[in-house]
Motif scaffolding. Structure first.
Motif, mmCIF file in Angstrom:
data_model
loop_
_atom_site.group_PDB
_atom_site.id
_atom_site.type_symbol
_atom_site.label_atom_id
_atom_site.label_comp_id
_atom_site.label_asym_id
_atom_site.label_seq_id
_atom_site.Cartn_x
_atom_site.Cartn_y
_atom_site.Cartn_z
ATOM 1 N N GLU A 1 -2.833 3.290 -3.157
ATOM 2 C CA GLU A 1 -3.026 2.193 -4.109
ATOM 3 C C GLU A 1 -2.072 1.060 -3.759
ATOM 4 O OE1 GLU A 1 -2.008 3.293 -8.140
ATOM 5 O OE2 GLU A 1 -0.051 4.026 -7.555
ATOM 6 N N LEU A 2 -2.306 -0.098 -4.346
ATOM 7 C CA LEU A 2 -1.373 -1.216 -4.202
ATOM 8 C C LEU A 2 -0.337 -1.111 -5.306
ATOM 9 C CD1 LEU A 2 -3.843 -4.162 -3.508
ATOM 10 C CD2 LEU A 2 -2.281 -3.094 -1.870
ATOM 11 N N LYS B 1 -10.305 -2.932 -6.070
ATOM 12 C CA LYS B 1 -10.270 -3.443 -7.440
ATOM 13 C C LYS B 1 -9.639 -4.831 -7.477
ATOM 14 C CE LYS B 1 -11.839 0.446 -9.031
ATOM 15 N NZ LYS B 1 -13.237 0.553 -9.375
ATOM 16 N N VAL C 1 0.865 -1.180 0.000
ATOM 17 C CA VAL C 1 0.000 0.000 0.000
ATOM 18 C C VAL C 1 0.900 1.228 0.000
ATOM 19 C CG1 VAL C 1 -1.767 1.293 1.249
ATOM 20 C CG2 VAL C 1 -1.839 -1.219 1.230
ATOM 21 N N ILE D 1 -2.712 -1.363 -8.494
ATOM 22 C CA ILE D 1 -4.066 -1.866 -8.313
ATOM 23 C C ILE D 1 -4.788 -0.934 -7.359
ATOM 24 C CG2 ILE D 1 -5.495 -3.767 -7.457
ATOM 25 C CD1 ILE D 1 -3.182 -5.672 -8.206
ATOM 26 N N GLY D 2 -5.974 -0.518 -7.738
ATOM 27 C CA GLY D 2 -6.755 0.407 -6.921
ATOM 28 C C GLY D 2 -7.456 -0.255 -5.751
ATOM 29 N N PHE D 3 -7.807 0.556 -4.782
ATOM 30 C CA PHE D 3 -8.531 0.121 -3.589
ATOM 31 C C PHE D 3 -9.862 -0.498 -4.022
ATOM 32 C CE2 PHE D 3 -11.351 1.081 0.079
ATOM 33 C CZ PHE D 3 -10.642 0.426 1.062
ATOM 34 N N CYS E 1 -6.899 -8.537 -5.216
ATOM 35 C CA CYS E 1 -5.970 -7.870 -4.290
ATOM 36 C C CYS E 1 -6.588 -6.634 -3.651
ATOM 37 C CB CYS E 1 -4.677 -7.497 -5.019
ATOM 38 S SG CYS E 1 -3.669 -8.905 -5.473
ATOM 39 N N GLY E 2 -7.182 -5.792 -4.463
ATOM 40 C CA GLY E 2 -7.804 -4.580 -3.939
ATOM 41 C C GLY E 2 -8.987 -4.866 -3.032
ATOM 42 N N TRP F 1 -7.603 -6.009 0.328
ATOM 43 C CA TRP F 1 -7.150 -4.806 1.022
ATOM 44 C C TRP F 1 -8.355 -4.069 1.627
ATOM 45 C CZ3 TRP F 1 -5.462 0.059 -2.147
ATOM 46 C CH2 TRP F 1 -5.108 1.102 -1.278
ATOM 47 N N LYS F 2 -9.371 -3.829 0.828
ATOM 48 C CA LYS F 2 -10.554 -3.099 1.276
ATOM 49 C C LYS F 2 -11.258 -3.812 2.422
ATOM 50 C CE LYS F 2 -15.005 -1.374 -0.366
ATOM 51 N NZ LYS F 2 -15.906 -1.284 -1.535
#
Length: 154
Positions: free
Chosen positions: A53-54, A72, A49, A68-70, A75-76, A79-80
């Motif tokens: 973003e990742l 998305k 992070v 990679i977006g939050f 992976c995203g 994370w979220k």
């Protein structure tokens, strides 16, 4: 050797490998190499992070998506939601980001900082369907906890 026996040995090896290390990037590099080598996965790596973003971190395997977006993709989403996600068939995951069409199943494990924030994710892909299960989740979460104290929020 069974999957559990492989993970037990791998966990011991990683614990010894990273003992005393203070650099999170160096640890991530060796952790993903150790997992990749021991388990024979197709792609193994970390996304960190950074700046909301990742961002691609240390990995083993073919080239990969760099940002990679939050929320998305797998992976995203991990994370979220702050939880491990196992995807038996990536084609069935809404919004899957296909860095490669060869990826068929995936597991993503969040790495938490001392204060509980997700600071990275461990992403592992397989060329086979339904590769990952609760055994993978249990051991990979344990491995990520081994070095989470080194990770800080960015």
């Amino acid at each position: 050797m069974t999957k559990i026996e492989k993970y037990q040995l791998l966990t011991e090896q990683i614990r010894a490998l990273i003992e005393g290390e203070t650099d999170s990037i160096a640890v991530m590099a060796n952790v993903c190499a150790a997992i990749h080598e021991a388990m024979g996965f197709w792609w193994t790596g970390f996304y960190r992070v950074l700046n909301g973003e990742l961002v691609l971190g240390p990995f083993q395997g073919p080239v990969a998506c760099m940002h990679i977006g939050f929320g998305k993709g797998v992976c995203g989403t991990a994370w979220k939601e702050g939880r491990t996600i196992i995807v038996p068939d990536v084609e069935q995951f809404p919004g899957h980001i296909a860095c490669s069409s060869l990826s068929r199943s995936e597991i993503v494990v969040p790495v938490f900082s001392k204060d509980g924030a997700v600071v990275a994710v461990l992403d592992i892909d397989s060329k086979e369907l339904s590769t990952f299960d609760e055994t993978d989740q249990t051991y990979l979460e344990e491995i990520c906890k081994m070095f989470s104290h080194l990770c800080t929020c960015s």
